[in-house]
Scaffold this active site. Sequence first.
Site, PDB file in Angstrom:
ATOM      1  CG  HIS A 126       1.873  -8.559   0.800  1.00 43.87           C
ATOM      2  ND1 HIS A 126       1.160  -9.655   1.224  1.00 43.87           N
ATOM      3  CD2 HIS A 126       1.640  -7.576   1.713  1.00 43.87           C
ATOM      4  CE1 HIS A 126       0.519  -9.352   2.346  1.00 43.87           C
ATOM      5  NE2 HIS A 126       0.793  -8.094   2.660  1.00 43.87           N
ATOM      6  CB  SER A 137       9.562   2.316   5.229  1.00 48.08           C
ATOM      7  OG  SER A 137       8.247   1.947   5.571  1.00 48.08           O
ATOM      8  CG  ASP A 194      -2.035  -0.941   1.201  1.00 50.63           C
ATOM      9  OD1 ASP A 194      -2.033  -1.810   0.325  1.00 50.63           O
ATOM     10  OD2 ASP A 194      -2.940  -0.819   2.043  1.00 50.63           O
TER      11      ASP A 194
END
Length: 653
Positions: A501, A589, A445
Amino acid sequence: MGHGSSRVVTSGYDDAHHRPSRLSRFRRRFRSDRPSHGSDPPFLKNISANDFAGIARIEIICAEMQFKDRWMACFSLGERTYRTEISDHTEKPIWKSEKKVPLERDGPHVARISVFETNRLSRNNLVGYCEIDLFEVLSLESEDNMEVLNLLDPSSANMIVGTISILCYVEDPIETEKSFAHRILSIVDLNSDGQLSYSEFAELINAFGNQTAASKTKDLFEQADKNGDGVVDLDELSTLLAVHQESEPLIGNCPVCGEDLGKFDNLNDMIHMSLCFDEGTGNHIMTGGFLTDKQASYGWLFKISEWAHVSSYDIGLRSGSSASHILVIDRRTKGLVEEIIDGKIVLSMRAIYQSKVGLTLINAGVKELLQSISDKQGKKMNSIESAEDIPKFIEFFSGQLNMDEAKYPIEHFKTFNEFFIRELKPGARPIASVGRDDIAICAADSRLMAFNSAKESLRFWIKGRKFSIQGLLGKDVNYNEFVDGSLVIFRLAPQDYHRFHVPVSGTIESFHEIPGYLYTVNPIAVNSKYCNVFTENKRVVSVISTSEFGKVAFIAIGATMVGSITFTKEKGDYVHKGDEFGYFSFGGSTVICIFEKHSIEIDEDLLSNSERSLETLVAVGMRLGISKRSGRIEEPPTMETSKLEDDESGMEK
């Protein structure tokens, strides 16, 4: 359609004059012209006849709220936002404010309506919102154009805070032309008798500024005066003007703004004049010129800043490096979203990363200071007391953090960091094209930038003087495999889901930890020429070997207040795209993926936005691109398939 919409009976509201002719034909066209692929230009300047789907007329009529206040509504579509006037102090505001917007077959079609309360104590507070798919609504087989939509709480899509009533339909382009012509001709109907004499008609033709047409005034008048009685009614003149604007335009300049016409084609000229006339002379027209609903809620302030050419809003690179707000484009709606950042933090980042003084500070010990801040903040966020900050954090990011997706309720988290690395419910992030390893997906995301090569990234986004693929990967990875490869940057903000992911299926070959500093990954720093965020920050490089894309480098990069990067997979594991790969502890990040040269065809909308230095807001599992090595040829994805194609199982945990 939008969230919680329902049909209502429109008794008591006279909307007969809103119903266009030939509705059935245009509704059929909307059903056949659903968006397919591609990206829309920043401004609608030239729509081809094949792409033009019609002009949608949206009227925000009224709302029912749970308490009394002064209310304002905003309508957002693509990169444009419009606002109503402010209502009286009431729990049932009435606006009856409308806007016409041109729709493109491949353009934005999911509109957002936001309702703000505005008073001296709580100014410009977003109370509720809803979304509506214009193509879906406009294709309904019904003569009732009214919609009642539930307004959702920005912090929870499960809570309804009110309802809003809107009128929505698509105009027949021919009727749009006639309606515009009828209105513009009525201006010179001085006695308002519905007829124009020859002198009134001549005055109008002269005002159009077309010398060729002016020389044919008499012939044109006779063409319209079918019965030869020396006067022409407005309907006859409207038909004449519409016909000539298609074959031999009579209007050389927009009668409202004076813009020269003929730059593109007759269709675009008519769209321009119709919308310009509404904006300049219509009653109850929503005010435009805004990029986001938050910007629109401060209306007059931003209008002044635009006049003074000092607006703090912009699209693209400047919105990150010099302005006080960051604007990104939501891939799902194709609308602009404002990223929330504390103003004091923006000023401090700009002072450090965007000036020569800041460069001196960096060399004088700011690197060590950032490390110290991150260490202390990490310890604080792992303390029991830190859980008290969770509700305040959620409130600050209201509208950009959806706790309905979280696997566990707030009470489950014993520390702030437990909340920060929260898991999501199964299926909350569907994986595009499950079972097709030749389609890569988004890894986080995030706000995404995608480039076909590192050189492109340097031209559009990364301004560090020493950035290179070799410097990014470090000395332990064979960078030759990735020279001139495609580069995808996933920037995570504090409000995001912070587990990342796997974007492709394959075997994890290796992990390489590279020590470094903890600069912020905010665009203010990335766009700085005084430091090299990605090649100097602490990071972990992993290499995934795949059958469809060759080798893919996956780089997890730490940032200020991110002292910990944790992987949940190990060397040698075979991973499926969509599998959880790891997580970042508290702070912002970044993940960077590098694909081998000519191994991936990144989706065009992502590349197009990046060429404008505009980040795209994406979610885990959305489609990223297709392998060039698979040999499969297919149509580019729709927005639905980029996120949901063939997905039955949702995200694996």
